[in-house]
Design an enzyme around this catalytic site. Sequence first.
Site, PDB file in Angstrom:
ATOM      1  CD  GLU A  48     -28.650 -13.671  11.629  1.00  0.00           C
ATOM      2  OE1 GLU A  48     -27.477 -13.967  11.871  1.00  0.00           O
ATOM      3  OE2 GLU A  48     -29.616 -14.125  12.259  1.00  0.00           O
TER       4      GLU A  48
HETATM    5  C1  LIG Z   1     -36.246 -14.613   4.181  1.00  0.00           C
HETATM    6  C2  LIG Z   1     -35.821 -13.347   4.835  1.00  0.00           C
HETATM    7  C3  LIG Z   1     -35.937 -13.191   6.205  1.00  0.00           C
HETATM    8  C4  LIG Z   1     -35.612 -11.972   6.799  1.00  0.00           C
HETATM    9  N1  LIG Z   1     -35.864 -11.770   8.131  1.00  0.00           N
HETATM   10  C5  LIG Z   1     -35.730 -10.521   8.638  1.00  0.00           C
HETATM   11  C6  LIG Z   1     -36.172 -10.228   9.959  1.00  0.00           C
HETATM   12  O1  LIG Z   1     -36.652 -11.098  10.680  1.00  0.00           O
HETATM   13  N2  LIG Z   1     -36.068  -8.946  10.409  1.00  0.00           N
HETATM   14  C7  LIG Z   1     -35.535  -7.959   9.638  1.00  0.00           C
HETATM   15  O2  LIG Z   1     -35.471  -6.839  10.089  1.00  0.00           O
HETATM   16  N3  LIG Z   1     -35.090  -8.204   8.388  1.00  0.00           N
HETATM   17  C8  LIG Z   1     -35.177  -9.457   7.866  1.00  0.00           C
HETATM   18  N4  LIG Z   1     -34.760  -9.712   6.585  1.00  0.00           N
HETATM   19  C9  LIG Z   1     -34.159  -8.645   5.814  1.00  0.00           C
HETATM   20  C10 LIG Z   1     -32.705  -8.863   5.466  1.00  0.00           C
HETATM   21  O3  LIG Z   1     -31.905  -8.592   6.569  1.00  0.00           O
HETATM   22  C11 LIG Z   1     -32.431  -7.960   4.258  1.00  0.00           C
HETATM   23  O4  LIG Z   1     -32.998  -8.622   3.160  1.00  0.00           O
HETATM   24  C12 LIG Z   1     -30.984  -7.683   4.034  1.00  0.00           C
HETATM   25  O5  LIG Z   1     -30.538  -6.786   4.989  1.00  0.00           O
HETATM   26  C13 LIG Z   1     -30.714  -7.120   2.653  1.00  0.00           C
HETATM   27  O6  LIG Z   1     -31.584  -6.084   2.335  1.00  0.00           O
HETATM   28  P1  LIG Z   1     -32.317  -6.072   0.909  1.00  0.00           P
HETATM   29  O7  LIG Z   1     -32.932  -7.394   0.711  1.00  0.00           O
HETATM   30  O8  LIG Z   1     -33.174  -4.885   0.876  1.00  0.00           O
HETATM   31  O9  LIG Z   1     -31.129  -5.960  -0.130  1.00  0.00           O
HETATM   32  P2  LIG Z   1     -30.322  -4.650  -0.518  1.00  0.00           P
HETATM   33  O10 LIG Z   1     -29.879  -3.924   0.670  1.00  0.00           O
HETATM   34  O11 LIG Z   1     -31.065  -3.932  -1.555  1.00  0.00           O
HETATM   35  O12 LIG Z   1     -29.023  -5.308  -1.150  1.00  0.00           O
HETATM   36  C14 LIG Z   1     -28.994  -5.831  -2.469  1.00  0.00           C
HETATM   37  C15 LIG Z   1     -27.580  -6.261  -2.783  1.00  0.00           C
HETATM   38  O13 LIG Z   1     -26.694  -5.141  -2.687  1.00  0.00           O
HETATM   39  C16 LIG Z   1     -25.584  -5.467  -1.865  1.00  0.00           C
HETATM   40  N5  LIG Z   1     -25.114  -4.256  -1.211  1.00  0.00           N
HETATM   41  C17 LIG Z   1     -25.827  -3.342  -0.529  1.00  0.00           C
HETATM   42  N6  LIG Z   1     -25.023  -2.370  -0.082  1.00  0.00           N
HETATM   43  C18 LIG Z   1     -23.769  -2.683  -0.469  1.00  0.00           C
HETATM   44  C19 LIG Z   1     -22.469  -2.097  -0.297  1.00  0.00           C
HETATM   45  N7  LIG Z   1     -22.282  -0.992   0.366  1.00  0.00           N
HETATM   46  N8  LIG Z   1     -21.417  -2.723  -0.841  1.00  0.00           N
HETATM   47  C20 LIG Z   1     -21.576  -3.866  -1.527  1.00  0.00           C
HETATM   48  N9  LIG Z   1     -22.754  -4.456  -1.731  1.00  0.00           N
HETATM   49  C21 LIG Z   1     -23.835  -3.876  -1.195  1.00  0.00           C
HETATM   50  C22 LIG Z   1     -26.089  -6.523  -0.925  1.00  0.00           C
HETATM   51  O14 LIG Z   1     -25.030  -7.317  -0.451  1.00  0.00           O
HETATM   52  C23 LIG Z   1     -27.046  -7.295  -1.809  1.00  0.00           C
HETATM   53  O15 LIG Z   1     -26.321  -8.244  -2.508  1.00  0.00           O
HETATM   54  C24 LIG Z   1     -35.069 -10.934   5.999  1.00  0.00           C
HETATM   55  C25 LIG Z   1     -34.897 -11.122   4.632  1.00  0.00           C
HETATM   56  C26 LIG Z   1     -35.280 -12.302   4.043  1.00  0.00           C
HETATM   57  C27 LIG Z   1     -35.112 -12.446   2.558  1.00  0.00           C
END
Ligand SMILES: Cc1cc2nc3c(=O)[nH]c(=O)nc-3n(C[C@H](O)[C@H](O)[C@H](O)COP(=O)(O)OP(=O)(O)OC[C@H]3O[C@@H](n4cnc5c(N)ncnc54)[C@H](O)[C@@H]3O)c2cc1C
Length: 802
Positions: A495
């Site tokens: 989220e």
């Molecule tokens: C257990 C679990 C349940 C989930 N459930 C759902 C679900 O039901 N439906 C769904 O659609 N998604 C779901 N997600 C996805 C979740 O919303 C994403 O994991 C999240 O949006 C982050 O994406 P990512 O993991 O690809 O990390 P990335 O986007 O690759 O981010 C990696 C890091 O970079 C940082 N970052 C990225 N951009 C910036 C910026 N501009 N400035 C500073 N920092 C930045 C982030 O804060 C993070 O620390 C789930 C994820 C998990 C792990």
Amino acid sequence: MIWLAIFFITLSVLVYHQISLLKSTLILAAVLVVYSISSFNLGLWAVFLLIFIPINIPVLRSKIISKPAYHWMQSVMPEMSQTEQEALEAGDTWWDAQLFSGKPNWDVLLNLPASKLSKEEQAFLDGPTETLCSMLDDWDITHNLQDLPESVWEYIKQHKFCGMIIPKKYGGLEFSHFAHSEIVMKISSRSSSAAVTVMVPNSLGPAKLLLSYGTEEQKDYYLPRLATGQEIPCFALTGPNAGSDAGAMPDTGVVCYGTHKGKKKVLGIRLNWEKRYITLGPVATVIGLAFKMYDPEHLIGEKENIGITVALIPTDTKGISIGNRHFPLNAAFQNGPNWGKDVFIPLDWILGGLDQVGNGWKMLMESLTTGRSISLPALSAGASKFTCRNTGAYARIRKQFNLSIGEFEGIEEPLARMAGETYIINAARTVTLSALDQGEKPSVISAIIKYELTERMRRVVTDGMDIQGGSGICLGPKNYLGRLYQVIPVCITVEGANILTRTMMIFGQGAVRCHPLIYQEIQTLSMEDKDKALTQFDEFIFKHMGYIMRNKVSSFWLGLTCAKFLKTPGDSHTKSYYQAIERLSAGFAFATDYAIIVLGGSLKRKERISGRFADAISNLYLCSAVLKQFQDQGCPEDDLPLMHWACQHTIFQAQQALVEVLRILPFKPIAWCLNRVIIFPLGKPYRSPEDKLIHQIASILLHDTKARDRLTQGIYINEIEDDTTGRIECAFKAVLAAMPVEKKIRLAQKNKTLPKGMDDALLKMAVDKKIINKKERALIDEAERMRSLAIKVDDFPGKVPI
Ligand SMILES: Cc1cc2nc3c(=O)[nH]c(=O)nc-3n(C[C@H](O)[C@H](O)[C@H](O)COP(=O)(O)OP(=O)(O)OC[C@H]3O[C@@H](n4cnc5c(N)ncnc54)[C@H](O)[C@@H]3O)c2cc1C
């Protein structure tokens, strides 16, 4: 010099009280006239007229000031994509706008009625929620089953845990946001996997989207089925190439003709997608899918690139691959990837029908605003309260060096931090829920509490782990904290991942939406009628100048007087905190405008600056929530240490964040003046919590007190001796009951009436010498029995189970 001082003091008073430009000009002119009677100074009059005549004549003012400012703003404002625009515009502002303004109107916060549970909601908590919690065995769920037991799934469905937000007319429970949060909080204090399972269908997902945007047919069909768990929903937004930047998803839906349920030439969409991390995905019966929609053949309208759209798709539709599971850090809720290859769906599966095509991102952002304020804050509060209650009790039960470890000063510190942070977490949770229950949708606050509450919960649990020592580390059915510790990164990442939320979202959205004028100024830039735009811009920009000047004067005056003369709510215990918030709010507002002026659109990329601004405003919000909670709970005397700790801690953090931001803002000499002359003219007045509070707060967790019960209210508590936490609860009570007896023995040992030690022989001697009676001896025996039960950890024969 005296007259110059009189002139500037008058100007400052006029600005501080926001007297209109014309009136202020006349009053200042009157001061000059009085001065001129004793000594006429032509130069002074010339300067005065040169400044005040043009700014009082709109045509002149527009030409000299507003027009150039308008063009400058146009040149520095970065281009905004549609998704950025929609994210920015999602939700509303509320108390956050007051804090951003530099002069918060306390009535907005303090007149907000505190949410209360209805009889029906209370009965649900005491009945089905209590029963559900008693059915949950987290070790069995996370280790043996890697899923909830079938009986638990059935119970969840049967009692409509997935339909808390669905109105009764569709067969749901139609609970308030507060009740929803209390239920998730209670479940999370028993099993995070169960809490997530219940949380997701009630949070950002198909039910929420259907309620706001669904067609009547879609609502009539899906909502009753979702309420009873006949349909298990999941929401699929994230994919391998679209995580935090979910708007960049490559998943497509192309409008075309296809075959559906045997019917040929049905107008619909051909979808291709790849999603991952989708909670409930592996067991879902319906996917809320977000994709980019295209209509290259103009089959539904003029637009080719329609934009992000959401559709509700049964998971048994041809072309969908779903069912595989991820393994999210030993948590056992269902989570996995899904794919769709040339999946054809009819147009009426689009959520909201054709009216809502291209509105997907707006829908998601709007829903996120409320969802983010409820689920994870509830989980954070549940986890923190749970840790405080159980680890606090463990610190009383566990003895080393012949003392309960909680009595060591070193342990008191993390104990106090845990309790203080938990008090803050709960305050922010409940106050935000009260706002939501009154119909507010504050999006910046939703980002603040998602970030702050999950981060603070992480600190609470980490402190808890340190206190638990080996008993937190060795996993098994007796370890109540290890699994919680493992699951923390999930809360941090979902989220809106926390780093991004802190450094980009809170201040990025707040500076525009919560600022009283910036958003209106920006909107004039895109107006077609340029004359009208300039007239409006002129009005806003002059209000803005007055606003900046007021915050400057206010920051300086409040800094000079330490806000002691400021009229605010509060009593002898709380008034200084209200004053501190107001003072820091003025400083924050002034620094914000400085940053906007010197950095313009590039502020968006300055995440270190934005993150520190976010820390400052977030802590001001948390502190105000603490004051509101204290008031709503009737200012209980025994909560005073918690309230003081929480206020001092958040005010200190807000001050430090502001100092940090002023240190790194550009044009160092000016930023230095802002820091040392205007905002903090007499130094930094706020300190981290006083040491004496540490002992008082730690002892709240180490005794069976009302304050402890209030702090941990709403979590699942049982007194079953062979239950994971039940044995801690029983041992805590037994150890406390034996404490006065132990004291008698210690006194006798001090007086040399008894030898050292606490073994069987000594206790017998104590009874024989009538230092304690047999009943008292029994209390000690019971405490020891329970103590050894409570400190036991698990071991496994042969290989360690993975
Ligand atoms: C257990 C679990 C349940 C989930 N459930 C759902 C679900 O039901 N439906 C769904 O659609 N998604 C779901 N997600 C996805 C979740 O919303 C994403 O994991 C999240 O949006 C982050 O994406 P990512 O993991 O690809 O990390 P990335 O986007 O690759 O981010 C990696 C890091 O970079 C940082 N970052 C990225 N951009 C910036 C910026 N501009 N400035 C500073 N920092 C930045 C982030 O804060 C993070 O620390 C789930 C994820 C998990 C792990």
